[in-house]
Design an enzyme around this catalytic site. Structure first.
Site, PDB file in Angstrom:
ATOM      1  N   ILE A 254     -11.465   4.685   1.560  1.00 21.67           N
ATOM      2  CA  ILE A 254     -10.488   3.701   2.040  1.00 21.67           C
ATOM      3  C   ILE A 254      -9.390   3.504   1.008  1.00 21.67           C
ATOM      4  O   ILE A 254      -8.193   3.494   1.346  1.00 21.67           O
ATOM      5  CB  ILE A 254     -11.184   2.370   2.364  1.00 21.67           C
ATOM      6  CG1 ILE A 254     -12.036   2.528   3.635  1.00 21.67           C
ATOM      7  CG2 ILE A 254     -10.168   1.240   2.538  1.00 21.67           C
ATOM      8  CD1 ILE A 254     -12.843   1.306   4.005  1.00 21.67           C
TER       9      ILE A 254
ATOM     10  N   ILE B  49      -6.983   6.521   1.058  1.00 25.52           N
ATOM     11  CA  ILE B  49      -6.119   6.640   2.222  1.00 25.52           C
ATOM     12  C   ILE B  49      -5.132   5.483   2.318  1.00 25.52           C
ATOM     13  O   ILE B  49      -3.971   5.664   2.679  1.00 25.52           O
ATOM     14  CB  ILE B  49      -6.972   6.759   3.494  1.00 25.52           C
ATOM     15  CG1 ILE B  49      -7.643   8.146   3.513  1.00 25.52           C
ATOM     16  CG2 ILE B  49      -6.130   6.550   4.753  1.00 25.52           C
ATOM     17  CD1 ILE B  49      -8.561   8.388   4.655  1.00 25.52           C
ATOM     18  N   GLU B  50      -5.564   4.283   1.948  1.00 28.54           N
ATOM     19  CA  GLU B  50      -4.677   3.130   2.058  1.00 28.54           C
ATOM     20  C   GLU B  50      -3.533   3.162   1.047  1.00 28.54           C
ATOM     21  O   GLU B  50      -2.401   2.803   1.380  1.00 28.54           O
ATOM     22  CB  GLU B  50      -5.470   1.827   1.896  1.00 28.54           C
ATOM     23  CG  GLU B  50      -6.418   1.522   3.033  1.00 28.54           C
ATOM     24  CD  GLU B  50      -5.697   1.190   4.330  1.00 28.54           C
ATOM     25  OE1 GLU B  50      -4.472   0.935   4.301  1.00 28.54           O
ATOM     26  OE2 GLU B  50      -6.363   1.187   5.379  1.00 28.54           O
ATOM     27  N   SER B  51      -3.826   3.556  -0.184  1.00 27.27           N
ATOM     28  CA  SER B  51      -2.782   3.453  -1.216  1.00 27.27           C
ATOM     29  C   SER B  51      -2.790   4.591  -2.225  1.00 27.27           C
ATOM     30  O   SER B  51      -2.191   4.457  -3.288  1.00 27.27           O
ATOM     31  CB  SER B  51      -2.923   2.114  -1.965  1.00 27.27           C
ATOM     32  OG  SER B  51      -4.158   2.056  -2.674  1.00 27.27           O
TER      33      SER B  51
ATOM     34  N   TYR C 107      -8.616   7.548  11.648  1.00 27.80           N
ATOM     35  CA  TYR C 107      -8.720   6.862  10.364  1.00 27.80           C
ATOM     36  C   TYR C 107     -10.156   6.854   9.865  1.00 27.80           C
ATOM     37  O   TYR C 107     -10.428   7.192   8.702  1.00 27.80           O
ATOM     38  CB  TYR C 107      -8.208   5.427  10.498  1.00 27.80           C
ATOM     39  CG  TYR C 107      -8.339   4.609   9.228  1.00 27.80           C
ATOM     40  CD1 TYR C 107      -7.344   4.632   8.264  1.00 27.80           C
ATOM     41  CD2 TYR C 107      -9.463   3.822   8.995  1.00 27.80           C
ATOM     42  CE1 TYR C 107      -7.462   3.889   7.098  1.00 27.80           C
ATOM     43  CE2 TYR C 107      -9.593   3.082   7.839  1.00 27.80           C
ATOM     44  CZ  TYR C 107      -8.592   3.123   6.887  1.00 27.80           C
ATOM     45  OH  TYR C 107      -8.723   2.394   5.724  1.00 27.80           O
TER      46      TYR C 107
END
Length: 331
Positions: free
Chosen positions: A129, A132-134, A319
């Site tokens: 996570i 992928i998020e940042s 996702y």
């Protein structure tokens, strides 16, 4: 002259800059719009102070003159095409992201072990996570969150939702977890390294470092523990995997595919489903569902309960698959 205030962060210091609009080009309609926006912000400020929020912080946070045109543009922009799963995977999971994730997994092993002990959430999924998020904290967004949310609450297509998030963001500021100038995120208000909306922050962010602040912007232990806490509170089962790639011998009807079509692995095996290497599953009583995001001929996956927990973070099969596969690759 009409001035639009915004924050720039450099070397840890907040400074202000202005965009000037000449009176000669300022139309009456534009002036009325600006007056309307300022009245809206004043109403928000009074509402926040009425809830007991610090008046000085609220004035500082809501000191904007006009809506953010870039935020409005991004909010209204429609996607030009729909990506296939194969295209999405190639876009979000690069060799560089995998190698950086492996390095992070090694360097943060001590922190990840403590997080596992407390939350019983697979640390590889936490890193998936985060990645992928940042991109492991490298790309967190440069928009001031209050500026973005106030703009969307006033001009946006989902004004009610964004006003609610705006009030929650102001509560975070009132809690002194972050200064208004440093509350940065995406154009839509997703904040910090885990890209939490303010409502998610209030519910799931934790002070794992013990600093007295829940810092999801620059404190990596807080970031990772907050992600783990999010998944734990959404029902993560520590002893179970998220899913695995499979092969399908023969044909499955489309009505049999999808995360809501749950069967035991024994039942799936009878329909020709096998592990990726063609072998049978070890425990036929486990329940799962088959998803084949690009249809017949594309990759297929068996997904379990924890796959749906990942979807609580972002309700997209693409996702959740990407998070699981990146997590598998880095750990």
């Amino acid at each position: 002259m009409i001035e639009r205030r915004k924050f720039l962060i450099g070397a840890g210091t907040a400074v202000t800059t202005s965009v000037m609009f000449s009176d000669s080009v300022l139309t009456k309609a534009a002036a009325q719009s600006i007056a309307g926006y300022q009245a809206f912000l004043k109403q928000i400020q009074q509402q926040a102070i009425g809830q007991g929020f610090n008046a000085s912080i609220m004035k500082r946070a809501l000191d904007w003159s006009v809506p953010n045109a870039k935020v409005i543009q991004l909010d209204r922009k429609q996607p030009e095409f729909t990506m296939t799963w194969a295209q999405y995977y190639e876009k979000v999971i690069s060799p560089t992201k995998v190698s950086q994730g492996k390095a992070s997994y090694r360097s943060l092993s001590g922190i990840l072990s403590k997080i596992w002990k407390q939350y019983q959430v697979d640390p590889r999924i936490v890193l998936g996570i985060w990645g992928i998020e940042s991109a492991y904290g490298k790309h967190t967004g440069k928009f001031n969150v209050i500026d973005s949310l106030a703009t969307l609450a006033y001009e946006g297509r989902r004004a009610k939702f964004f006003k609610s998030e705006l009030m929650k963001a102001l509560k975070i500021l009132d809690n002194r977890d972050i200064a208004p100038e440093k509350m940065l995120g995406s154009y839509a208000g997703a904040m910090g390294q885990p890209q939490f909306m303010p409502s998610a922050y209030l519910q799931y962010a934790v002070d794992f470092s013990g600093t007295g602040q829940r810092n999801i912007w620059t404190d990596v232990p807080d970031v990772l523990a907050s992600i783990a806490n999010y998944l734990a509170k959404c029902g993560w089962r520590g002893s179970e995997p998220w899913g695995q790639e499979i092969t399908i011998e023969g044909n499955l009807f489309q009505g049999q595919i999808g995360r809501k079509n749950i069967k035991t692995l024994g039942q799936w095996q009878a329909l020709g489903v096998r592990r990726k290497n063609g072998t049978k599953f070890s425990n036929g009583s486990v329940q799962g569902a088959v998803i084949r995001p690009d249809g017949e001929g594309g990759q297929a996956f068996m997904v379990y309960h924890n796959f749906n927990v990942i979807r609580r973070y972002n309700p997209s099969d693409y996702y959740a698959l990407a998070v699981g596969l990146l997590g598998d690759a880095v750990g």
